[in-house]
Design a protein around this motif. Structure first.
Motif, PDB file in Angstrom:
ATOM      1  N   GLY A  75      35.821  35.049  40.188  1.00 57.61           N
ATOM      2  CA  GLY A  75      36.273  36.402  39.852  1.00 57.61           C
ATOM      3  C   GLY A  75      37.611  36.742  40.486  1.00 57.61           C
ATOM      4  O   GLY A  75      38.466  37.373  39.863  1.00 57.61           O
ATOM      5  N   ILE A  76      37.799  36.316  41.732  1.00 58.14           N
ATOM      6  CA  ILE A  76      39.081  36.559  42.415  1.00 58.14           C
ATOM      7  C   ILE A  76      40.207  35.839  41.681  1.00 58.14           C
ATOM      8  O   ILE A  76      41.267  36.421  41.431  1.00 58.14           O
ATOM      9  N   ILE A  77      39.977  34.589  41.314  1.00 59.22           N
ATOM     10  CA  ILE A  77      40.998  33.819  40.584  1.00 59.22           C
ATOM     11  C   ILE A  77      41.288  34.477  39.242  1.00 59.22           C
ATOM     12  O   ILE A  77      42.454  34.653  38.855  1.00 59.22           O
ATOM     13  N   HIS A  78      40.244  34.877  38.531  1.00 57.08           N
ATOM     14  CA  HIS A  78      40.425  35.517  37.222  1.00 57.08           C
ATOM     15  C   HIS A  78      41.227  36.812  37.345  1.00 57.08           C
ATOM     16  O   HIS A  78      42.159  37.046  36.569  1.00 57.08           O
ATOM     17  N   ARG A  79      40.882  37.651  38.324  1.00 64.88           N
ATOM     18  CA  ARG A  79      41.606  38.907  38.516  1.00 64.88           C
ATOM     19  C   ARG A  79      43.073  38.647  38.843  1.00 64.88           C
ATOM     20  O   ARG A  79      43.963  39.376  38.379  1.00 64.88           O
ATOM     21  N   TYR A  80      43.367  37.617  39.627  1.00 61.59           N
ATOM     22  CA  TYR A  80      44.752  37.281  39.957  1.00 61.59           C
ATOM     23  C   TYR A  80      45.509  36.849  38.702  1.00 61.59           C
ATOM     24  O   TYR A  80      46.621  37.320  38.447  1.00 61.59           O
ATOM     25  N   ILE A  81      44.906  35.974  37.908  1.00 64.42           N
ATOM     26  CA  ILE A  81      45.550  35.476  36.692  1.00 64.42           C
ATOM     27  C   ILE A  81      45.812  36.612  35.705  1.00 64.42           C
ATOM     28  O   ILE A  81      46.841  36.646  35.043  1.00 64.42           O
ATOM     29  N   GLU A  82      44.889  37.565  35.613  1.00 64.73           N
ATOM     30  CA  GLU A  82      45.039  38.693  34.687  1.00 64.73           C
ATOM     31  C   GLU A  82      46.004  39.755  35.208  1.00 64.73           C
ATOM     32  O   GLU A  82      46.327  40.698  34.508  1.00 64.73           O
ATOM     33  N   GLY A  83      46.457  39.606  36.453  1.00 67.35           N
ATOM     34  CA  GLY A  83      47.408  40.567  37.007  1.00 67.35           C
ATOM     35  C   GLY A  83      46.752  41.756  37.691  1.00 67.35           C
ATOM     36  O   GLY A  83      47.432  42.694  38.084  1.00 67.35           O
ATOM     37  N   ASP A  84      45.427  41.727  37.819  1.00 70.36           N
ATOM     38  CA  ASP A  84      44.709  42.842  38.455  1.00 70.36           C
ATOM     39  C   ASP A  84      44.692  42.715  39.966  1.00 70.36           C
ATOM     40  O   ASP A  84      44.319  43.646  40.662  1.00 70.36           O
ATOM     41  N   LEU A  85      45.077  41.572  40.480  1.00 76.04           N
ATOM     42  CA  LEU A  85      45.054  41.315  41.906  1.00 76.04           C
ATOM     43  C   LEU A  85      46.439  40.823  42.302  1.00 76.04           C
ATOM     44  O   LEU A  85      46.940  39.855  41.747  1.00 76.04           O
ATOM     45  N   LYS A  86      47.055  41.511  43.196  1.00 75.20           N
ATOM     46  CA  LYS A  86      48.422  41.181  43.619  1.00 75.20           C
ATOM     47  C   LYS A  86      48.433  40.660  45.042  1.00 75.20           C
ATOM     48  O   LYS A  86      47.630  41.086  45.876  1.00 75.20           O
TER      49      LYS A  86
END
Length: 90
Positions: A75-86
């Motif tokens: 989930g952390i990786i997915h959020r980063y790839i989608e731009g939701d995690l900076k």
């Protein structure tokens, strides 16, 4: 529950009979089912090395959230790839 302007318009149209719900066709159901299946399909396996304290920390956070630690990492990786995690610059 509060509704926005568009939601209120749709609800009013349904109540007044200006709009009617229709059942999806078999083809539409198949397309929706396929999209849902593909959304949650994980088809790559990777191996990563972590510092022991990071591994323990991930396991602890996942346990607090009530999810498997692999799901948290994914989930952390997915959020980063989608731009939701900076990542903070610093």
């Amino acid at each position: 529950m509060k509704h926005d302007k568009e939601e209120k318009y749709i609800l009013d149209a349904l109540k007044s009979g200006k709009m009617k719900l229709s059942s999806p066709s078999k083809k539409e159901i198949e397309a929706i089912t396929s999209a849902a299946d593909n959304t949650f399909k994980k088809d790559r396996r990777i191996t990563i090395r972590l510092y022991d304290h990071d591994y323990i920390g991930i396991q602890k956070k996942a346990m607090e959230m009530g999810i498997p630690y692999q799901t948290l990492i994914s989930g952390i990786i997915h959020r980063y790839i989608e731009g939701d995690l900076k990542i903070k610059a610093g």
